[in-house]
Design a protein around this motif. Structure first.
Motif, PDB file in Angstrom:
ATOM      1  N   ALA A 230       0.844  -1.207   0.000  1.00  0.00           N
ATOM      2  CA  ALA A 230       0.000   0.000   0.000  1.00  0.00           C
ATOM      3  C   ALA A 230       0.875   1.252   0.000  1.00  0.00           C
ATOM      4  O   ALA A 230       0.592   2.226  -0.700  1.00  0.00           O
ATOM      5  CB  ALA A 230      -0.911  -0.015   1.221  1.00  0.00           C
ATOM      6  N   ALA A 231       1.969   1.210   0.766  1.00  0.00           N
ATOM      7  CA  ALA A 231       2.843   2.389   0.856  1.00  0.00           C
ATOM      8  C   ALA A 231       3.590   2.622  -0.456  1.00  0.00           C
ATOM      9  O   ALA A 231       3.938   3.762  -0.777  1.00  0.00           O
ATOM     10  CB  ALA A 231       3.829   2.214   2.005  1.00  0.00           C
ATOM     11  N   LEU A 232       3.843   1.551  -1.196  1.00  0.00           N
ATOM     12  CA  LEU A 232       4.604   1.704  -2.448  1.00  0.00           C
ATOM     13  C   LEU A 232       3.742   2.099  -3.633  1.00  0.00           C
ATOM     14  O   LEU A 232       4.245   2.673  -4.603  1.00  0.00           O
ATOM     15  CB  LEU A 232       5.321   0.383  -2.779  1.00  0.00           C
ATOM     16  N   LEU A 233       2.445   1.772  -3.583  1.00  0.00           N
ATOM     17  CA  LEU A 233       1.594   2.068  -4.741  1.00  0.00           C
ATOM     18  C   LEU A 233       1.594   3.566  -5.015  1.00  0.00           C
ATOM     19  O   LEU A 233       1.473   4.373  -4.087  1.00  0.00           O
ATOM     20  CB  LEU A 233       0.163   1.587  -4.474  1.00  0.00           C
ATOM     21  N   PRO A 234       1.732   3.955  -6.286  1.00  0.00           N
ATOM     22  CA  PRO A 234       1.750   5.390  -6.599  1.00  0.00           C
ATOM     23  C   PRO A 234       0.451   6.043  -6.133  1.00  0.00           C
ATOM     24  O   PRO A 234      -0.609   5.430  -6.184  1.00  0.00           O
ATOM     25  CB  PRO A 234       1.837   5.428  -8.124  1.00  0.00           C
ATOM     26  N   ASP A 235       0.578   7.251  -5.662  1.00  0.00           N
ATOM     27  CA  ASP A 235      -0.566   7.945  -5.094  1.00  0.00           C
ATOM     28  C   ASP A 235      -0.806   9.223  -5.882  1.00  0.00           C
ATOM     29  O   ASP A 235      -0.109  10.214  -5.683  1.00  0.00           O
ATOM     30  CB  ASP A 235      -0.226   8.275  -3.624  1.00  0.00           C
ATOM     31  N   PRO A 236      -1.764   9.228  -6.801  1.00  0.00           N
ATOM     32  CA  PRO A 236      -1.962  10.442  -7.581  1.00  0.00           C
ATOM     33  C   PRO A 236      -2.367  11.601  -6.670  1.00  0.00           C
ATOM     34  O   PRO A 236      -3.273  11.461  -5.855  1.00  0.00           O
ATOM     35  CB  PRO A 236      -3.109  10.090  -8.533  1.00  0.00           C
ATOM     36  N   GLY A 237      -1.648  12.686  -6.772  1.00  0.00           N
ATOM     37  CA  GLY A 237      -1.977  13.843  -5.940  1.00  0.00           C
ATOM     38  C   GLY A 237      -3.189  14.564  -6.511  1.00  0.00           C
ATOM     39  O   GLY A 237      -3.650  14.280  -7.622  1.00  0.00           O
ATOM     40  N   ARG A 238      -3.692  15.539  -5.752  1.00  0.00           N
ATOM     41  CA  ARG A 238      -4.889  16.284  -6.143  1.00  0.00           C
ATOM     42  C   ARG A 238      -4.706  16.959  -7.509  1.00  0.00           C
ATOM     43  O   ARG A 238      -5.625  17.055  -8.302  1.00  0.00           O
ATOM     44  CB  ARG A 238      -5.099  17.332  -5.054  1.00  0.00           C
ATOM     45  N   GLU A 239      -3.459  17.384  -7.777  1.00  0.00           N
ATOM     46  CA  GLU A 239      -3.238  18.121  -9.026  1.00  0.00           C
ATOM     47  C   GLU A 239      -2.626  17.268 -10.131  1.00  0.00           C
ATOM     48  O   GLU A 239      -2.108  17.781 -11.118  1.00  0.00           O
ATOM     49  CB  GLU A 239      -2.358  19.343  -8.729  1.00  0.00           C
ATOM     50  N   LYS A 242      -3.091  13.262 -16.446  1.00  0.00           N
ATOM     51  CA  LYS A 242      -2.827  11.945 -17.026  1.00  0.00           C
ATOM     52  C   LYS A 242      -1.356  11.774 -17.382  1.00  0.00           C
ATOM     53  O   LYS A 242      -0.840  10.667 -17.377  1.00  0.00           O
ATOM     54  CB  LYS A 242      -3.722  11.692 -18.233  1.00  0.00           C
ATOM     55  N   TYR A 243      -0.666  12.858 -17.662  1.00  0.00           N
ATOM     56  CA  TYR A 243       0.757  12.719 -18.012  1.00  0.00           C
ATOM     57  C   TYR A 243       1.607  12.557 -16.764  1.00  0.00           C
ATOM     58  O   TYR A 243       2.525  11.733 -16.716  1.00  0.00           O
ATOM     59  CB  TYR A 243       1.227  13.917 -18.842  1.00  0.00           C
ATOM     60  N   SER A 244       1.277  13.351 -15.735  1.00  0.00           N
ATOM     61  CA  SER A 244       2.118  13.251 -14.539  1.00  0.00           C
ATOM     62  C   SER A 244       1.922  11.910 -13.849  1.00  0.00           C
ATOM     63  O   SER A 244       2.780  11.453 -13.096  1.00  0.00           O
ATOM     64  CB  SER A 244       1.848  14.418 -13.580  1.00  0.00           C
ATOM     65  N   ARG A 245       0.791  11.232 -14.072  1.00  0.00           N
ATOM     66  CA  ARG A 245       0.615   9.898 -13.489  1.00  0.00           C
ATOM     67  C   ARG A 245       1.418   8.848 -14.250  1.00  0.00           C
ATOM     68  O   ARG A 245       1.534   7.708 -13.795  1.00  0.00           O
ATOM     69  CB  ARG A 245      -0.865   9.513 -13.486  1.00  0.00           C
ATOM     70  N   ARG A 482      -5.005  -0.158  -1.235  1.00  0.00           N
ATOM     71  CA  ARG A 482      -4.600   1.239  -1.069  1.00  0.00           C
ATOM     72  C   ARG A 482      -5.743   2.203  -0.836  1.00  0.00           C
ATOM     73  O   ARG A 482      -5.505   3.400  -0.658  1.00  0.00           O
ATOM     74  CB  ARG A 482      -3.788   1.698  -2.273  1.00  0.00           C
ATOM     75  N   GLY A 483      -6.975   1.694  -0.876  1.00  0.00           N
ATOM     76  CA  GLY A 483      -8.120   2.596  -0.753  1.00  0.00           C
ATOM     77  C   GLY A 483      -8.411   3.212  -2.110  1.00  0.00           C
ATOM     78  O   GLY A 483      -7.634   3.029  -3.059  1.00  0.00           O
ATOM     79  N   PRO A 484      -9.516   3.931  -2.222  1.00  0.00           N
ATOM     80  CA  PRO A 484      -9.900   4.487  -3.517  1.00  0.00           C
ATOM     81  C   PRO A 484      -8.968   5.614  -3.953  1.00  0.00           C
ATOM     82  O   PRO A 484      -8.487   6.378  -3.113  1.00  0.00           O
ATOM     83  CB  PRO A 484     -11.314   5.026  -3.274  1.00  0.00           C
ATOM     84  N   VAL A 485      -8.700   5.675  -5.246  1.00  0.00           N
ATOM     85  CA  VAL A 485      -7.879   6.759  -5.784  1.00  0.00           C
ATOM     86  C   VAL A 485      -8.716   8.035  -5.795  1.00  0.00           C
ATOM     87  O   VAL A 485      -9.893   8.009  -6.124  1.00  0.00           O
ATOM     88  CB  VAL A 485      -7.430   6.418  -7.227  1.00  0.00           C
ATOM     89  N   GLY A 486      -8.106   9.108  -5.404  1.00  0.00           N
ATOM     90  CA  GLY A 486      -8.798  10.398  -5.457  1.00  0.00           C
ATOM     91  C   GLY A 486      -9.716  10.628  -4.271  1.00  0.00           C
ATOM     92  O   GLY A 486     -10.544  11.529  -4.295  1.00  0.00           O
ATOM     93  N   GLY A 487      -9.561   9.789  -3.236  1.00  0.00           N
ATOM     94  CA  GLY A 487     -10.277  10.025  -1.980  1.00  0.00           C
ATOM     95  C   GLY A 487     -11.765   9.732  -2.043  1.00  0.00           C
ATOM     96  O   GLY A 487     -12.497   9.983  -1.097  1.00  0.00           O
ATOM     97  N   GLY A 488     -12.281   9.133  -3.141  1.00  0.00           N
ATOM     98  CA  GLY A 488     -13.725   8.893  -3.274  1.00  0.00           C
ATOM     99  C   GLY A 488     -14.190   7.689  -2.494  1.00  0.00           C
ATOM    100  O   GLY A 488     -13.426   7.013  -1.850  1.00  0.00           O
TER     101      GLY A 488
END
Ligand SMILES: NC(=O)C1=CN([C@@H]2O[C@H](COP(=O)(O)OP(=O)(O)OC[C@H]3O[C@@H](n4cnc5c(N)ncnc54)[C@H](OP(=O)(O)O)[C@@H]3O)[C@@H](O)[C@H]2O)[C@@H](O)CC1
Ligand SMILES: Nc1ncnc2c1ncn2[C@@H]1O[C@H](COP(=O)(O)OP(=O)(O)O)[C@@H](O)[C@H]1O
Ligand SMILES: [K+]
Length: 488
Positions: A230-239, A242-245, A482-488
């Motif tokens: 879970a700690a290693l999975l990439p975590d898309p930030g609020r900003e 699609k390219y920065s991910r 890791r829980g839902p991406v984007g906090g949803g």
């Protein structure tokens, strides 16, 4: 995270710890852990009192542990028999304790007595060899292991520290070995317990803490758990966009194996990259787009546009050498699977993850497939050094070896994954994680972990899952890790 240490490291830690403890105290800690597990197992089959226990004791401290444990169980009312592999060298204090608790010694040459004791046993303690074992079992030890394998006992076989005959540092079984139902291991894990064929011989693992922790060095070999992943999975930030991910390129599939393109692209779409660009022949690209309208497709690596990492090779077939070289030459992190492995450079100079199965690694190293399966760690390490790449060797235990010596062993594998196309899903998923910025070692181990869980989940749903079922199970697995991406 679980850590795995070598015999040399365990011995050094034991020495340092023993210097601070009264004589014999460390062995008593080990014995206490062993007896706790044995008593629990015996309670499940009717209780310790009146149970029949057979101790197989070699000439070293492993036999000492087993004799002491037999003595303690005898004091609690068990009938205990011991078979001494080398009576003259048996652990003296352990044997005295065993005898004075009422334990009986059965000669290893008394075939009738031995068979009768094993046949009646509720529990057999394998104390033939521990970390002092080298090479396959010899002589009487081999004969005893064969009796256990032939099912001459209905009792649970509990290995002391590790199943005798398994090489502690590699998990190899160079000859006869005990097949245990349970193993109680002391202080830290050994490779024997996590890498097949040893891991299969160890059965269910139990860990007895004997206080070695502070004296052990940082482990080169580790086994990740849910929290690490879970700690290693990439975590898309609020900003994030699609390219920065991360954008992952998929060079896979062919007219002969179009499914590999679909599955690898699917794996890549689930791995957190912001975009997947597929490079391949039009007919295959059409199939990919029909299944995954969100993927961008083009005929070649140069034509699809910029990516941050490439997944290369699953189901690629013949005649794609130029495309492979173009993708490999882009100076980006690469994952190379299956047919892509035919066109490896001499050595990688950038981040690279190779994902062969045993057959592919055997061709790369020009050795027999059975040799790779028998010596998984050795061959993965050798290829990692030779190509300066992380090597993820797939199979019953997936191991990852890095050129710097680090090793990760995946704990989630399941034979439910042994179905055509599941490797393509893994390749796409790991490539996506590479594009998301993970190192080859992290990308490979996180992907293998999630892929194994997806296999387990798919098997629970459909018995014999297809690669498509494994792919379909991935989103729920990643969400629960890791829980839902984007906090949803
Ligand atoms: N150190 C500590 O404080 C603690 C240690 N602890 C315990 O000690 C264990 C290590 O004990 P250890 O070092 O005595 O070695 P061990 O595994 O019993 O084997 C050595 C004997 O096996 C023999 N042998 C070897 N290969 C063989 C083969 N292929 N086939 C047949 N025989 C073979 C070898 O014979 P040799 O080669 O010398 O002729 C020698 O006689 C460790 O795993 C843990 O259980 C715990 O109590 C915690 C505290
Ligand atoms: N016995 C097994 N236990 C656990 N996992 C296995 C077993 N056999 C195969 N696998 C896994 O299944 C996948 C198969 O991949 P691969 O051999 O590349 O097949 P394909 O090329 O058909 O996709 C790998 O992830 C591998 O680790
Ligand atoms: K043992």
């Amino acid at each position: 995270m679980k850590t795995v240490h070598t015999v040399e490291e365990v011995r050094a830690a034991e020495e340092a710890l023993m210097a601070r403890l009264p004589d014999g105290a460390l062995m008593q800690r080990a014995v206490a852990g062993l007896v706790t597990v044995c008593a629990r197992l015996l309670r499940e089959s009717g209780g310790v009192y009146g149970a029949r226990v057979v101790v197989l004791a070699g000439a070293g401290n492993n036999g000492g542990d087993a004799l002491w444990a037999g003595a303690r169980l005898a004091r609690r009312g068990a009938h205990a028999d011991a078979v001494l592999l080398d009576p003259a060298k048996a652990h003296a204090e352990g044997l005295t304790a065993f005898r004075s608790a009422g334990g009986r010694v059965v000669s290893v040459d008394d075939g009738v007595g031995l068979r009768s004791a094993l046949a009646q046993a509720d529990l057999v303690l394998d104390g033939i060899l521990g970390i002092g074992g080298r090479g396959g079992l010899r002589g009487d030890a081999a004969r005893l292991a064969a009796l256990l394998r032939e099912g001459r006992t209905a009792g649970a076989v509990v290995a002391v520290d590790l199943p005798s005959g398994v090489d502690p540092d590699t998990g190899e079984t160079p000859g006869d070995a005990v097949a245990a139902d349970h193993t109680v291991t002391f202080g830290t894990l050994k490779a024997a317990l996590v890498v097949d064929p040893g891991a299969a011989a160890a059965g269910t693992l139990h860990f007895a803490d004997i206080g070695l922790g502070p004296f052990l060095p940082e482990a080169e070999m580790t086994v990740l758990d849910d929290a690490d992943v879970a700690a290693l999975l990439p975590d898309p930030g609020r900003e994030s966009d699609k390219y920065s991910r991360g954008v992952v390129g998929v060079l896979a599939g062919s007219a002969q194996f179009p499914g590999a393109a679909v599955l690898a692209t699917g794996g890549a779409l689930h791995g957190g990259a912001g975009m997947v660009r597929y490079a391949g022949p039009d007919a295959v690209a059409t199939e990919v787009r029909e299944r995954w309208p969100e993927a961008i497709a083009g005929p070649s690596p140069d034509a699809v546009g910029r990516v941050q990492a490439w997944t290369i090779g699953s189901g690629l077939g013949d005649g794609r050498e130029d495309d492979v070289r173009a993708a490999l030459g882009a100076g980006l992190p690469v994952l190379v699977d299956a047919d892509g492995l035919r066109w490896l450079p001499e050595r990688f100079t950038g981040p690279a993850l190779l994902t062969p199965h045993a057959g592919e690694l055997s061709r790369l190293l020009d050795v027999d497939r059975s040799a790779v399966e028998a010596r998984r760690l050795h061959h993965a390490r050798e290829a990692a050094r030779r190509w300066n790449a992380v090597v993820l060797l797939k199979g019953s235990t997936t191991v990852l070896a890095a050129p710097d010596g680090r090793v990760r062993v995946n704990p989630t594998g399941t034979s439910a994954l042994a179905a055509a196309g599941t490797g393509d899903v893994l390749a796409g998923l790991a490539g996506s994680l590479l594009a998301g910025g993970l190192s080859p070692l992290d990308a490979g181990s996180v992907a293998a972990f999630a892929h194994g869980l997806a296999g387990q989940r798919a098997a629970a749903g459909s018995g014999y899952p297809s690669a498509g079922d494994v792919l379909a199970a991935l989103p729920a697995v990643l969400r629960s890790l890791r829980g839902p991406v984007g906090g949803g």
